[in-house]
Design a protein around this motif. Sequence first.
Motif, mmCIF file in Angstrom:
data_model
loop_
_atom_site.group_PDB
_atom_site.id
_atom_site.type_symbol
_atom_site.label_atom_id
_atom_site.label_comp_id
_atom_site.label_asym_id
_atom_site.label_seq_id
_atom_site.Cartn_x
_atom_site.Cartn_y
_atom_site.Cartn_z
ATOM 1 N N VAL A 96 -34.324 -14.027 -11.964
ATOM 2 C CA VAL A 96 -32.928 -14.607 -12.358
ATOM 3 C C VAL A 96 -32.723 -15.656 -11.455
ATOM 4 C CG1 VAL A 96 -30.622 -14.034 -12.869
ATOM 5 C CG2 VAL A 96 -32.480 -12.407 -13.613
ATOM 6 N N GLN A 97 -32.634 -15.451 -10.001
ATOM 7 C CA GLN A 97 -32.125 -16.405 -9.102
ATOM 8 C C GLN A 97 -32.886 -17.912 -9.402
ATOM 9 O OE1 GLN A 97 -33.247 -13.479 -8.496
ATOM 10 N NE2 GLN A 97 -31.293 -12.391 -7.934
ATOM 11 N N VAL A 100 -31.535 -19.354 -12.700
ATOM 12 C CA VAL A 100 -30.320 -19.903 -12.515
ATOM 13 C C VAL A 100 -30.197 -21.220 -11.720
ATOM 14 C CG1 VAL A 100 -27.877 -19.431 -11.613
ATOM 15 C CG2 VAL A 100 -29.285 -17.873 -13.150
ATOM 16 N N GLY A 224 -28.944 -12.398 -21.978
ATOM 17 C CA GLY A 224 -30.015 -12.050 -21.149
ATOM 18 C C GLY A 224 -30.693 -10.519 -21.248
ATOM 19 N N ASP A 236 -37.901 -10.149 -16.834
ATOM 20 C CA ASP A 236 -36.165 -10.326 -17.039
ATOM 21 C C ASP A 236 -35.945 -11.870 -17.445
ATOM 22 O OD1 ASP A 236 -36.047 -7.942 -15.770
ATOM 23 O OD2 ASP A 236 -35.152 -8.687 -13.820
ATOM 24 N N VAL A 238 -32.572 -14.634 -17.837
ATOM 25 C CA VAL A 238 -31.233 -14.683 -17.576
ATOM 26 C C VAL A 238 -30.466 -15.224 -18.754
ATOM 27 C CG1 VAL A 238 -31.360 -17.085 -16.706
ATOM 28 C CG2 VAL A 238 -29.250 -15.930 -16.190
ATOM 29 N N GLN A 242 -24.448 -16.096 -18.027
ATOM 30 C CA GLN A 242 -24.647 -15.811 -16.525
ATOM 31 C C GLN A 242 -25.272 -17.161 -16.156
ATOM 32 O OE1 GLN A 242 -27.896 -13.100 -15.549
ATOM 33 N NE2 GLN A 242 -27.476 -13.592 -13.110
ATOM 34 N N ALA A 243 -25.999 -18.086 -16.799
ATOM 35 C CA ALA A 243 -26.489 -19.055 -16.061
ATOM 36 C C ALA A 243 -25.489 -20.397 -16.033
ATOM 37 C CB ALA A 243 -27.515 -19.772 -17.011
ATOM 38 N N PRO A 276 -26.889 -7.450 -19.451
ATOM 39 C CA PRO A 276 -27.933 -7.813 -20.158
ATOM 40 C C PRO A 276 -28.596 -6.808 -20.916
ATOM 41 C CG PRO A 276 -28.010 -8.650 -17.979
ATOM 42 C CD PRO A 276 -26.849 -7.659 -17.941
#
Length: 461
Positions: A96-97, A100, A224, A236, A238, A242-243, A276
């Motif tokens: 996810v990190q 993003v 997500g 996973d 995103v 969230q993004a 999510p």
Amino acid sequence: MGEGPQFDFCVIIDDDDDILMASRLLLRRLFKDVAIANTPEEALPAISARPPDTVLLDANFARGATDAAEGLAWLDKFLAIDPEMVVVMITAHAGVQVAVAAMKRGATDFVSKPWSNERLLATVRNAASLRRSRRAMTIAPAAAAAAPAGSPLLGTSPVMTRVHSLISRAAPTDANVLVLGENGTGKELVARELHRQSLRADKVMLTVDLGAISEDLIDSELFGHVKGAFTDARTDRVGRLQAADGGTLFLDEIGNLPLRLQPKLLTALEQRQITPVGANKPIPIDIRVIAATNLPTEKLRDENHFRQDLLFRLNTVEIDLPPLRDRPEDLPQLIDHYLDHYARRYGREVPVLGAAARAALLRHDWPGNVRALRHALERAVILARDGELQPDDFALSPTAPRIAPGAVVAPGAGDDLNLERVERRLVEEALKKHGYNISLAANELGLSRAALYRRMEKHGL
């Protein structure tokens, strides 16, 4: 009904030859031409020579690399070449990190390996549609100066002056905004102008076209999902809410959000957190939402189609974009601007607009609004012959009578059996009947949304 490619050119960059070949074969459904390269360096000549509709960029190239540093660096280089380039990151290792980070640095979206074909097609179709919109919104510097505060929204009529006033007052706040208007009036332009003038202007603005995503994908697209949440959830993912954290989320075609998901979006906006699909722990978000729809007001206010509590959450400020027929005084500026704009784009002399042609353009009802006007002028510039432009250079048809909601139109009415003209008339009548709601018109015509958009472009609607 079989459909050919909807877009022109795509570039896929990946160090895995199997990935390149599989994705190339799949994406030929969407693009007339798909170029492949093992490294970004190999792709540079193709990208420089011919601006692509979409670039799919692998996140890692060095053996054993998993941090996406190389892909992110190349993302920065590509966007430096063309700030409007649409790049989709592809990786087998993106958490996810990383996803993003990529989207906040300008990537339009990301896909994870291994992917489902439906997910990849939906992601890339949405990205290419965004690139098409960005190209359509390009404003020549000389014309931009004529718009208030550098706005790309052209027009000085009283109704457009009010639109500019609403934008300037709403933009610096964090109030959610709902933009209403027929297709082709410039709703995405309004959204981008709201973001440009906002306190979040240096943050990301993400766009989700809810009309271009199949209903079963909307949930994970917005919120997500975690690995294993459903059959194809191999990693996973995103979500867009969230993004867009810290920035602006533009929900285009919000009227297409299924009723079953509307309470979930309402809860996310009220509690400022999302969960999510398949996850147990909520994630806090800080976003400003701009939504747009071409739904008629009566349908938007219908509880059976759209939850009123969600509507109240979205329309803290409501901006109603006028159709072109309601601001005829703006036509001369728009005509002159787009003739100059397309002449520059295609390296041509600005054609002289004859008096008869100008009168025909000013007299036309423009049911497709600024988009239809733009297409007609682009076509005329491309096909211009020596001498002045004449009415025939714009392929304008007589404006059909307006169709009352629910009215039944007999296909092929009259003696005209020319297929091109009959098709144009049917498309135009379906659009008018449904208040230019693309989904409803496409359904009545038995077409997909993409197929209807192509016919609208073909006929200048």
